[in-house]
Write a protein that holds these residues in place. Structure first.
Motif, PDB file in Angstrom:
ATOM      1  N   LEU A  10      38.053  36.604  50.387  1.00  0.00           N
ATOM      2  CA  LEU A  10      37.560  38.089  50.830  1.00  0.00           C
ATOM      3  C   LEU A  10      38.889  38.630  50.869  1.00  0.00           C
ATOM      4  N   LYS A  11      39.913  38.173  51.814  1.00  0.00           N
ATOM      5  CA  LYS A  11      40.971  38.672  52.306  1.00  0.00           C
ATOM      6  C   LYS A  11      41.919  39.131  51.167  1.00  0.00           C
ATOM      7  N   SER A  12      41.984  38.175  50.093  1.00  0.00           N
ATOM      8  CA  SER A  12      42.972  38.410  48.837  1.00  0.00           C
ATOM      9  C   SER A  12      42.236  39.738  48.146  1.00  0.00           C
ATOM     10  N   ALA A  13      40.966  39.894  47.829  1.00  0.00           N
ATOM     11  CA  ALA A  13      40.282  40.827  47.189  1.00  0.00           C
ATOM     12  C   ALA A  13      40.570  42.151  47.991  1.00  0.00           C
ATOM     13  N   LEU A  14      40.135  42.011  49.407  1.00  0.00           N
ATOM     14  CA  LEU A  14      40.502  43.265  50.283  1.00  0.00           C
ATOM     15  C   LEU A  14      42.042  43.671  50.099  1.00  0.00           C
ATOM     16  N   ASN A  15      42.880  42.725  50.032  1.00  0.00           N
ATOM     17  CA  ASN A  15      44.346  43.356  50.041  1.00  0.00           C
ATOM     18  C   ASN A  15      44.365  43.784  48.600  1.00  0.00           C
ATOM     19  N   ARG A  16      44.031  43.334  47.708  1.00  0.00           N
ATOM     20  CA  ARG A  16      44.112  43.983  46.257  1.00  0.00           C
ATOM     21  C   ARG A  16      43.728  45.417  46.294  1.00  0.00           C
ATOM     22  N   LEU A  17      42.355  45.456  46.973  1.00  0.00           N
ATOM     23  CA  LEU A  17      41.999  46.846  47.033  1.00  0.00           C
ATOM     24  C   LEU A  17      42.742  47.701  47.957  1.00  0.00           C
ATOM     25  N   ARG A  18      43.057  47.386  49.021  1.00  0.00           N
ATOM     26  CA  ARG A  18      44.059  48.252  49.791  1.00  0.00           C
ATOM     27  C   ARG A  18      45.365  48.728  49.029  1.00  0.00           C
ATOM     28  N   ARG A  19      45.953  47.692  48.514  1.00  0.00           N
ATOM     29  CA  ARG A  19      47.061  47.891  47.312  1.00  0.00           C
ATOM     30  C   ARG A  19      46.711  49.176  46.415  1.00  0.00           C
ATOM     31  N   VAL A  47      47.297  51.471  39.259  1.00  0.00           N
ATOM     32  CA  VAL A  47      46.113  51.371  40.138  1.00  0.00           C
ATOM     33  C   VAL A  47      44.897  50.815  39.288  1.00  0.00           C
ATOM     34  N   SER A  48      44.802  50.980  37.990  1.00  0.00           N
ATOM     35  CA  SER A  48      43.898  50.443  37.393  1.00  0.00           C
ATOM     36  C   SER A  48      43.913  48.805  37.032  1.00  0.00           C
ATOM     37  N   ARG A  49      45.116  48.538  36.834  1.00  0.00           N
ATOM     38  CA  ARG A  49      45.107  47.072  37.069  1.00  0.00           C
ATOM     39  C   ARG A  49      44.858  46.338  38.218  1.00  0.00           C
ATOM     40  N   ALA A  50      45.320  46.953  39.384  1.00  0.00           N
ATOM     41  CA  ALA A  50      44.850  46.249  40.546  1.00  0.00           C
ATOM     42  C   ALA A  50      43.339  46.448  40.823  1.00  0.00           C
ATOM     43  N   LEU A  51      42.818  47.286  40.334  1.00  0.00           N
ATOM     44  CA  LEU A  51      41.232  47.474  40.506  1.00  0.00           C
ATOM     45  C   LEU A  51      40.637  46.551  39.616  1.00  0.00           C
ATOM     46  N   ASP A  52      40.978  46.263  38.440  1.00  0.00           N
ATOM     47  CA  ASP A  52      40.648  45.177  37.568  1.00  0.00           C
ATOM     48  C   ASP A  52      40.752  44.023  38.113  1.00  0.00           C
ATOM     49  N   ARG A  53      42.140  43.671  38.772  1.00  0.00           N
ATOM     50  CA  ARG A  53      42.324  42.468  38.998  1.00  0.00           C
ATOM     51  C   ARG A  53      41.318  42.246  40.371  1.00  0.00           C
ATOM     52  N   GLY A  55      38.385  43.392  40.923  1.00  0.00           N
ATOM     53  CA  GLY A  55      36.945  43.042  40.335  1.00  0.00           C
ATOM     54  C   GLY A  55      36.722  41.876  39.654  1.00  0.00           C
ATOM     55  N   PHE A  56      37.669  41.491  38.723  1.00  0.00           N
ATOM     56  CA  PHE A  56      37.628  40.114  38.239  1.00  0.00           C
ATOM     57  C   PHE A  56      37.623  38.951  39.250  1.00  0.00           C
ATOM     58  N   PHE A  88      30.936  42.200  34.004  1.00  0.00           N
ATOM     59  CA  PHE A  88      32.038  42.274  33.254  1.00  0.00           C
ATOM     60  C   PHE A  88      32.521  43.691  32.482  1.00  0.00           C
ATOM     61  N   LEU A  89      31.486  43.845  31.870  1.00  0.00           N
ATOM     62  CA  LEU A  89      31.499  45.086  30.704  1.00  0.00           C
ATOM     63  C   LEU A  89      31.702  46.315  31.589  1.00  0.00           C
ATOM     64  N   SER A  90      31.178  46.230  32.825  1.00  0.00           N
ATOM     65  CA  SER A  90      31.274  47.525  33.677  1.00  0.00           C
ATOM     66  C   SER A  90      32.784  47.881  34.432  1.00  0.00           C
TER      67      SER A  90
END
Length: 92
Positions: A10-19, A47-53, A55-56, A88-90
């Motif tokens: 959760l911390k890792s995903a939140l950090n990515r989203l904050r970045r 930004v797009s790559r960070a959101l994709d990462r 999300g994945f 994934f398709l979304s």
């Protein structure tokens, strides 16, 4: 499917989203300042790559959770596969 992530995941995903949030704010500021189009697009791609990462990572965690808890009945795997494919398709 409920979002059930371990604290470190959760911390890792939140950090990515904050970045990504910070990068997006930077893109908006660049546009407001009339910065070079190439610079804006480069930052927007980041930004797009960070959101994709993020999300994945969230989907992968969901997959792990679902495989261990939601595949007990016949047909569960097919339904799970369809739901995860849609997720994934979304992101595409």
């Amino acid at each position: 499917m409920e979002l059930d992530m371990a604290t470190d995941e959760l911390k890792s995903a939140l950090n990515r989203l904050r970045r990504a949030q910070g990068q997006l704010a930077g893109v908006i500021k660049m546009m407001e300042e009339g910065r070079d189009c190439e610079d804006v697009v480069t930052q927007l791609a980041a930004v797009s790559r960070a959101l994709d990462r993020a999300g994945f990572a969230i989907i992968a965690t969901g997959l792990q959770h679902c495989l261990t808890e939601e595949t007990q009945q016949p047909g569960d795997m097919d339904r799970l596969r369809a739901r995860l494919e849609k997720l994934f398709l979304s992101l595409a």
